[in-house]
Motif scaffolding. Structure first.
Motif, short mmCIF file in Angstrom:
data_model
loop_
_atom_site.label_atom_id
_atom_site.label_comp_id
_atom_site.label_asym_id
_atom_site.label_seq_id
_atom_site.Cartn_x
_atom_site.Cartn_y
_atom_site.Cartn_z
N MET A 188 0.83 -1.21 0.00
CA MET A 188 0.00 0.00 0.00
C MET A 188 0.86 1.27 0.00
SD MET A 188 -2.84 1.40 2.72
CE MET A 188 -1.64 1.83 3.97
N ASP A 189 1.88 1.30 0.84
CA ASP A 189 2.66 2.53 0.95
C ASP A 189 3.32 2.90 -0.38
OD1 ASP A 189 1.90 2.80 3.54
OD2 ASP A 189 3.71 1.90 4.39
N LYS A 190 3.78 1.88 -1.11
CA LYS A 190 4.38 2.16 -2.42
C LYS A 190 3.35 2.76 -3.37
CE LYS A 190 7.84 -1.49 -2.26
NZ LYS A 190 8.17 -2.84 -2.72
N CYS A 191 2.12 2.27 -3.29
CA CYS A 191 1.06 2.80 -4.16
C CYS A 191 0.71 4.24 -3.77
CB CYS A 191 -0.19 1.93 -4.09
SG CYS A 191 0.04 0.28 -4.79
N LEU A 192 0.62 4.47 -2.46
CA LEU A 192 0.29 5.82 -2.01
C LEU A 192 1.38 6.81 -2.43
CD1 LEU A 192 -1.05 5.11 1.62
CD2 LEU A 192 -2.40 5.61 -0.44
N ALA A 193 2.63 6.34 -2.40
CA ALA A 193 3.75 7.25 -2.71
C ALA A 193 3.72 7.74 -4.15
CB ALA A 193 5.07 6.54 -2.42
N VAL A 194 3.10 6.97 -5.04
CA VAL A 194 3.11 7.37 -6.46
C VAL A 194 1.74 7.78 -6.96
CG1 VAL A 194 5.09 5.92 -7.06
CG2 VAL A 194 2.79 4.96 -7.19
N ARG B 115 -1.78 3.03 -14.44
CA ARG B 115 -1.73 1.56 -14.49
C ARG B 115 -0.31 1.02 -14.70
NH1 ARG B 115 -6.72 -1.90 -15.43
NH2 ARG B 115 -8.43 -0.49 -14.98
N PRO B 116 0.48 1.60 -15.61
CA PRO B 116 1.84 1.06 -15.78
C PRO B 116 2.68 1.19 -14.51
CG PRO B 116 1.24 2.49 -17.62
CD PRO B 116 0.18 2.67 -16.59
N VAL B 117 2.44 2.26 -13.74
CA VAL B 117 3.20 2.46 -12.50
C VAL B 117 2.81 1.39 -11.48
CG1 VAL B 117 3.60 4.07 -10.59
CG2 VAL B 117 3.41 4.94 -12.93
N LEU B 118 1.51 1.11 -11.38
CA LEU B 118 1.06 0.05 -10.47
C LEU B 118 1.65 -1.30 -10.88
CD1 LEU B 118 -0.74 -1.05 -8.18
CD2 LEU B 118 -2.59 -1.26 -9.87
N ALA B 119 1.62 -1.58 -12.19
CA ALA B 119 2.15 -2.87 -12.66
C ALA B 119 3.62 -3.01 -12.29
CB ALA B 119 1.96 -2.98 -14.17
N ALA B 120 4.38 -1.91 -12.41
CA ALA B 120 5.81 -1.97 -12.08
C ALA B 120 6.02 -2.23 -10.60
CB ALA B 120 6.49 -0.66 -12.50
N ILE B 121 5.20 -1.60 -9.75
CA ILE B 121 5.32 -1.82 -8.30
C ILE B 121 5.05 -3.29 -7.97
CG2 ILE B 121 4.14 -1.40 -6.08
CD1 ILE B 121 3.75 1.51 -6.98
N LEU B 122 3.98 -3.83 -8.53
CA LEU B 122 3.61 -5.22 -8.20
C LEU B 122 4.66 -6.20 -8.73
CD1 LEU B 122 -0.26 -5.12 -8.84
CD2 LEU B 122 0.96 -4.87 -6.67
N LEU B 123 5.15 -5.95 -9.95
CA LEU B 123 6.16 -6.86 -10.52
C LEU B 123 7.46 -6.79 -9.72
CD1 LEU B 123 6.97 -8.87 -12.72
CD2 LEU B 123 7.70 -6.93 -14.11
N ASP B 124 7.90 -5.58 -9.41
CA ASP B 124 9.15 -5.41 -8.63
C ASP B 124 9.04 -6.12 -7.29
OD1 ASP B 124 10.12 -3.93 -10.66
OD2 ASP B 124 10.05 -1.99 -9.62
N THR B 125 7.87 -5.96 -6.64
CA THR B 125 7.69 -6.58 -5.32
C THR B 125 7.72 -8.10 -5.43
OG1 THR B 125 6.34 -4.69 -4.67
CG2 THR B 125 6.20 -6.63 -3.27
N ALA B 126 6.98 -8.63 -6.42
CA ALA B 126 6.95 -10.09 -6.58
C ALA B 126 8.35 -10.62 -6.90
CB ALA B 126 5.96 -10.46 -7.69
N GLN B 127 9.09 -9.87 -7.72
CA GLN B 127 10.44 -10.35 -8.07
C GLN B 127 11.37 -10.28 -6.87
OE1 GLN B 127 11.05 -8.11 -11.77
NE2 GLN B 127 10.88 -10.05 -12.90
N ALA B 128 11.24 -9.22 -6.08
CA ALA B 128 12.09 -9.12 -4.88
C ALA B 128 11.80 -10.26 -3.91
CB ALA B 128 11.86 -7.77 -4.20
#
Ligand SMILES: Cc1cc2nc3c(=O)[nH]c(=O)nc-3n(C[C@H](O)[C@H](O)[C@H](O)COP(=O)(O)OP(=O)(O)OC[C@H]3O[C@@H](n4cnc5c(N)ncnc54)[C@H](O)[C@@H]3O)c2cc1C
Length: 388
Positions: free
Chosen positions: A66-72, A110-123
């Motif tokens: 959530m915090d990453k989403c709120l930040a952007v 949407r592309p920003v959200l997708a990047a957050i979710l992908l980065d998190t899953a990959q990490a």
């Protein structure tokens, strides 16, 4: 011993959209290994922005993003409703379900959200394959043996089908009787500059259409317009500028300003509104469908992705219970089916209210809005306040 037999160790997620990536994140955080296949060659979500209502924010918080989403993103608490000419009718102050300090809505590109979710899953260690899908699977008493389109093979405890509204897994499991139904209307979306004083989400109720603005950042927002489009026509991108301008003619206020400032080279996204209503259960054997594959609906409550994110949270809570896969899926349905169906029904009703092209019906609707008590939460929020 019995506990070990029911421990979920490895899951295959089909589809790397919002639901699939959130499922991967949720399961990985519970110690489950996740392989994910995404049919597109890379992470390229279409679309403009996405609204994350308070229940989606609460679920994203459970997933640790959530915090990453709120930040952007850009946060607001209110929907304000207007006549087509910009006359104010009503203000709803929505419920803060993700905590007293967290506004009721966040909106992100949407592309920003997708990047957050992908980065998190990959990490967290997701094993992701782009340009790949499931070719075949066979269930055994030990799990489900899968062959992927790139020839790889693997054994999993179960498969999560989060392939979106045209899910091939849904067709394979349940036949072709649950294809998306076009609901007779479509959504036009285009990015624009946000006026500094637009710190809420305005919706303008017109005759035969409704238009809204969603702030996305300090400088940007997007316009949405919902129009009846009988017969589900396809419009070439080159036609959309003129068609959208024409369809925005009745609107004044901020909407009129956006219309007048639009440029022919703006990227206008046109999306027919479709619904999928898969009856319960959404699983067969060791394959469970979630998100739009099982319960796609219109955008009128901004709840489609929110429901997919909640699916992911509920599933990742259930894997900790050490249930058998069938028992786990049954409990999943108990927690998800009625809630998603309620959201689909309410979304349909709100969609219908925005579609009438009878001026008298529209005038009555707008008068009803005007007479509502200001700043009370919207009716469906009482249900959403409950955790899924
Ligand atoms: C105009 C519009 C506006 C909307 N606005 C909002 C909003 O503001 N807020 C909100 O909460 N919801 C909104 N929604 C709904 C939201 O977009 C969806 O509910 C959400 O994207 C569903 O997520 P999903 O993961 O189930 O499906 P998707 O996001 O569609 O992801 C499915 C993924 O699976 C992949 N895939 C497909 N087939 C295969 C295959 N065979 N193998 C592997 N991968 C495959 C696709 O490429 C895709 O990446 C809106 C919808 C529309 C139409």
């Amino acid at each position: 011993m019995a506990q070990d037999m029911t421990r979920i160790t490895k899951v295959l997620v089909a589809g790397g959209g919002i639901g699939g990536l959130c499922t991967a994140i949720g399961l990985l955080r519970k110690g489950v290994a996740v392989d994910l296949v995404e049919i597109k060659p890379q992470n390229t979500p279409l679309g403009v922005g996405i609204i994350q209502p308070a229940n989606a924010l609460r679920a994203l918080d459970d997933l640790g993003v959530m915090d990453k989403c709120l930040a952007v993103g850009f946060q607001v608490d209110e929907w304000r409703y207007f006549e087509a000419d910009g006359t104010h009718l009503h203000t709803f102050k929505s419920m803060r379900l993700a905590g007293p300090e967290i506004p009721a809505y966040n909106a992100v590109a949407r592309p920003v959200l997708a990047a957050i979710l992908l980065d998190t899953a990959q990490a967290l260690g997701v094993n992701i394959r782009f340009g790949v899908q499931i070719d075949d699977f066979v269930e055994t008493d030990k799990g489900i043996d899968v062959t992927l389109s790139n020839g790889e093979q693997g054994r999993y405890d179960f498969i999560v089908g989060s392939e979106g509204i045209r899910s091939p897994l849904r067709r394979r499991l349940f036949g072709d009787g649950y294809e998306p139904e076009y609901l007779g209307h479509s959504v036009w979306r285009v990015n624009a500059q946000r006026p500094p004083d637009l710190t809420y989400q305005p919706m303008f109720w017109g005759v035969g259409s409704k238009a809204g603005l969603i702030p996305l950042s300090d400088s940007t927002m997007y316009l949405l317009l919902v129009t009846d489009e009988p017969g589900n026509p396809f419009y070439e991108e080159s036609l959309r500028y003129d068609l959208l301008k024409e369809r925005l003619q009745q609107f004044g206020g901020y909407i009129g300003e956006v219309r007048d400032n639009m440029r022919p080279d703006d990227n206008i996204v046109y999306t027919p509104v479709e619904e999928v209503r898969l009856p319960s259960p959404w699983f067969k054997g060791r394959v469970l469908l979630i998100g739009d594959a099982a319960h796609a609906g219109g955008p009128h409550l901004s709840q489609g992705a929110a429901m997919a994110i909640e699916d992911a949270v509920v599933l990742s809570e259930l894997v900790e219970k050490r249930l058998s896969v069938p028992d786990m899926f049954v409990q999943f349905m108990e927690r998800r089916f009625e809630r998603c169906r309620f959201i689909q029904d309410t979304t349909r009703a709100v969609g219908e209210a925005g579609r009438s092209s009878d001026p008298e019906v529209c005038a009555t609707r707008n008068a009803n809005f005007k007479n509502m008590q200001h700043n009370v939460p919207r009716p469906h929020e009482g249900v959403l306040a409950q955790r899924p």
